[in-house]
Design a protein around this motif. Structure first.
Motif, PDB file in Angstrom:
ATOM      1  N   ALA A  83       0.827  -1.208   0.000  1.00  0.00           N
ATOM      2  CA  ALA A  83       0.000   0.000   0.000  1.00  0.00           C
ATOM      3  C   ALA A  83       0.860   1.256   0.000  1.00  0.00           C
ATOM      4  N   ALA A  84       1.951   1.236   0.747  1.00  0.00           N
ATOM      5  CA  ALA A  84       2.849   2.387   0.796  1.00  0.00           C
ATOM      6  C   ALA A  84       3.571   2.579  -0.527  1.00  0.00           C
ATOM      7  N   SER A  85       3.975   1.496  -1.156  1.00  0.00           N
ATOM      8  CA  SER A  85       4.628   1.581  -2.460  1.00  0.00           C
ATOM      9  C   SER A  85       3.668   2.156  -3.493  1.00  0.00           C
TER      10      SER A  85
ATOM     11  N   LEU B 183       2.635  10.225  -4.555  1.00  0.00           N
ATOM     12  CA  LEU B 183       2.245  11.201  -3.545  1.00  0.00           C
ATOM     13  C   LEU B 183       3.231  11.128  -2.391  1.00  0.00           C
ATOM     14  N   PRO B 184       3.499  12.236  -1.714  1.00  0.00           N
ATOM     15  CA  PRO B 184       4.530  12.258  -0.668  1.00  0.00           C
ATOM     16  C   PRO B 184       4.271  11.236   0.439  1.00  0.00           C
ATOM     17  N   TRP B 185       5.341  10.588   0.855  1.00  0.00           N
ATOM     18  CA  TRP B 185       5.228   9.562   1.880  1.00  0.00           C
ATOM     19  C   TRP B 185       4.684  10.127   3.188  1.00  0.00           C
ATOM     20  N   GLN B 186       4.893  11.420   3.433  1.00  0.00           N
ATOM     21  CA  GLN B 186       4.407  12.018   4.677  1.00  0.00           C
ATOM     22  C   GLN B 186       2.881  11.946   4.774  1.00  0.00           C
ATOM     23  N   LEU B 187       2.186  11.985   3.635  1.00  0.00           N
ATOM     24  CA  LEU B 187       0.726  11.879   3.646  1.00  0.00           C
ATOM     25  C   LEU B 187       0.286  10.496   4.123  1.00  0.00           C
ATOM     26  N   GLY B 188       0.985   9.481   3.657  1.00  0.00           N
ATOM     27  CA  GLY B 188       0.670   8.125   4.111  1.00  0.00           C
ATOM     28  C   GLY B 188       1.014   7.916   5.566  1.00  0.00           C
TER      29      GLY B 188
ATOM     30  N   GLY C 285       9.303   2.728   8.457  1.00  0.00           N
ATOM     31  CA  GLY C 285       8.591   1.981   7.434  1.00  0.00           C
ATOM     32  C   GLY C 285       8.301   2.802   6.194  1.00  0.00           C
ATOM     33  N   TRP C 286       7.818   4.027   6.382  1.00  0.00           N
ATOM     34  CA  TRP C 286       7.469   4.844   5.225  1.00  0.00           C
ATOM     35  C   TRP C 286       8.705   5.314   4.467  1.00  0.00           C
ATOM     36  N   GLN C 287       9.752   5.690   5.177  1.00  0.00           N
ATOM     37  CA  GLN C 287      10.958   6.107   4.458  1.00  0.00           C
ATOM     38  C   GLN C 287      11.626   4.906   3.774  1.00  0.00           C
ATOM     39  N   TRP C 288      11.500   3.740   4.351  1.00  0.00           N
ATOM     40  CA  TRP C 288      12.083   2.535   3.736  1.00  0.00           C
ATOM     41  C   TRP C 288      11.410   2.259   2.392  1.00  0.00           C
ATOM     42  N   VAL C 289      10.084   2.254   2.384  1.00  0.00           N
ATOM     43  CA  VAL C 289       9.372   1.964   1.144  1.00  0.00           C
ATOM     44  C   VAL C 289       9.561   3.085   0.128  1.00  0.00           C
ATOM     45  N   ALA C 290       9.525   4.331   0.589  1.00  0.00           N
ATOM     46  CA  ALA C 290       9.695   5.457  -0.330  1.00  0.00           C
ATOM     47  C   ALA C 290      11.094   5.526  -0.914  1.00  0.00           C
TER      48      ALA C 290
ATOM     49  N   ARG D 138      12.789  -0.797  -6.518  1.00  0.00           N
ATOM     50  CA  ARG D 138      11.979  -1.889  -5.963  1.00  0.00           C
ATOM     51  C   ARG D 138      10.569  -1.349  -5.741  1.00  0.00           C
ATOM     52  N   ILE D 139       9.768  -1.439  -6.781  1.00  0.00           N
ATOM     53  CA  ILE D 139       8.396  -0.974  -6.734  1.00  0.00           C
ATOM     54  C   ILE D 139       7.499  -2.203  -6.666  1.00  0.00           C
ATOM     55  N   PHE D 140       6.779  -2.331  -5.577  1.00  0.00           N
ATOM     56  CA  PHE D 140       5.953  -3.518  -5.388  1.00  0.00           C
ATOM     57  C   PHE D 140       4.844  -3.567  -6.433  1.00  0.00           C
TER      58      PHE D 140
END
Length: 482
Positions: free
Chosen positions: A350-352, A360-365, A384-389, A400-402
């Motif tokens: 979902a984050a990816s 969209l910016p990871w900060q929103l998620g 978690g969010w910075q890792w996926v972003a 690495r885009i899921f």
């Protein structure tokens, strides 16, 4: 009141293995178990709605435990914890204040200020480690700096695991100072005014006893399948202990001790994988302590110039509501809205999708997770969010885009997870459950499904958006990283 101690509960809402409680009891004839509700002190990361729900029930459970041992929980609230503590000290004559340390930047600064003020007025203050295996600063590189790669951090940490004697729950507690009163729990207004929390109540049992029921169920029944099961959202393969750990209803030392009590080899699977997940929690707190700007700012400075997409709120809202047209993503967001939790594999997908396909910016998620997760934890959420972003320490490579179709087919092969949370897709065959827009018209008709009416078409093309994300990355990747 001679020999009275204050035990200041925060996110250590348990009686077992509580070093602050043990310290407060030493020589005390009276004990003041105190919880101060002061969410403004956590600004801009005051607890979200799901966290407040959990806190209400965890405080109620803690009060029941204390009452059973001859005491009770004193509740207070105010914008300044120092002022509340000073009032309680004046009312009780308490000489000592004990707490287990928190490690978020605002909490560290607040506690340092409180300790200095109380000591200057003659009180003794004792902070202890009750929430982590290793406090930030204990595990450092050979150059005495912070690790930025998890594998290296955990290799050093796992070799230094602390001894595991667990502090037992007292058989009885000293009485409260006479005539000391506190607030009723309802005064804190932690419960929602509009009842949306039925799914949370059905899914969770907050409190120390609930934590231990969950831990024993996991260790005795599901740990054996953990290596394979933890990636399957269609199975109950994870421990689901994250909210209990966040609120300190169970400690990581207790979990480590429970593994050893069962004679489980920590160096072999599946225990090694489970411990590694606890290690990620430790690493997250390590990073937040050394890089306190990261809840809002990417650790990799190149991402300050990342070309995010403009959105009028439509795509973000579709993502939040589980209406993107991508079944695995939608199932995860609906699970989150209903239960306050999302399976970790689905969190990554979902984050990816938000940060790379929607761009969209990871900060929103991160903000949405903060308000809706019962296990919302600033360190873990940020990591978690910075890792996926792709912009944090030890981040996944940006390319690495899921792919949510492949992830669904691999980890929810029969579509049971999607069918549970997206029931409008339930009659689709397994072949198309993760890609309904590819299903032939006759199959959609047989499934009584009309795309665009019963379930949305994808709000973005996965292939095209992936290419656009990689092009955006190419525009910044050659700049200097942080």
């Amino acid at each position: 009141m001679a020999d009275a101690s204050i035990l200041w509960f925060r996110r250590d809402l348990r009686l077992g293995d509580n070093p602050a409680l043990a310290g407060a009891l030493a020589g005390a004839t009276h004990l003041v178990p105190l919880y101060i509700h002061s969410p403004t002190e956590d600004h801009p990361w005051s607890p979200g709605a799901a966290s407040r729900w959990w806190l209400h029930h965890s405080l109620a459970a803690l009060d029941r435990r204390l009452t059973g041992l001859g005491s009770r929980l004193i509740l207070a609230q105010g914008e300044d914890s120092l002022q509340v503590l000073q009032k309680v000290i004046a009312a009780t004559g308490a000489r000592r204040v004990h707490w287990n340390r928190l490690h978020e930047p605002t909490s560290v600064a607040r506690d340092r200020h409180i300790e200095q003020a109380l000591r200057s007025s003659g009180s003794e203050c004792f902070g202890t480690n009750g929430n982590l295996l290793f406090e930030p600063g204990e595990i450092l590189t050979a150059q005495k700096g912070p690790y930025r790669v998890f594998s290296a951090y955990w290799r050093r940490a796992i070799a230094q695991l602390p001894p595991t004697p667990i502090i037992p729950i007292p058989s009885q507690l000293p009485p409260l100072p006479p005539e000391l009163t506190g607030l009723d729990l309802s005064t804190l207004r932690l419960q929602p005014r509009i009842r949306w929390d039925t799914g949370l109540a059905d899914a969770w049992t907050p409190g120390e006893e609930g934590a231990w029921r969950a831990a024993r169920d996991f260790l005795d029944r599901r740990l054996v399948q953990y290596v394979e099961g933890r990636d399957r959202p269609d199975h109950r393969g994870t421990s689901r202990l994250s909210p209990h750990l966040h609120f300190g209803e169970i400690s990581p030392r207790q979990l480590l001790g429970a593994l050893l009590e069962r004679g489980i080899d920590l160096d072999r699977e599946p225990a090694a994988s489970f411990l590694r997940e606890l290690g990620w929690r430790e690493f997250a707190h390590h990073l937040l302590a050394f890089f306190p700007q990261t809840p809002e700012t990417p650790l990799d400075r190149r991402f300050a110039a990342f070309p995010w997409c403009h959105d009028d709120g439509t795509r973000l809202h579709a993502w939040q509501q589980g209406r993107t047209g991508i079944p695995l993503v939608d199932a995860g967001l609906r699970e989150l809205w209903t239960t306050g939790w999302m399976h970790n594999r689905v969190r990554m997908v979902a984050a990816s999708f938000l940060t790379k396909n929607l761009r969209l910016p990871w900060q929103l998620g991160a903000r949405w997770f903060w308000d809706t997760l019962v296990d919302a934890d600033l360190a873990n959420n940020t990591l978690g969010w910075q890792w996926v972003a792709g912009c944090g320490a030890d981040a996944a490579p940006f390319f690495r885009i899921f792919n949510p179709i492949r992830q669904g087919e691999r980890f929810d092969p029969s579509g049971d997870y999607v069918r549970r949370w997206c029931p409008e897709l339930a009659r689709l065959p397994d072949t198309y459950i993760h890609r309904p827009w590819m299903a032939p018209r006759e199959l959609l008709s047989q499934a009584d499904l009309e795309l665009g009416r019963d379930y949305p078409r994808p709000i973005v093309d996965l292939t095209t958006s992936r290419a656009a994300a990689l092009a955006a990355w190419s525009a910044i990747k050659d700049a200097g990283a942080g």
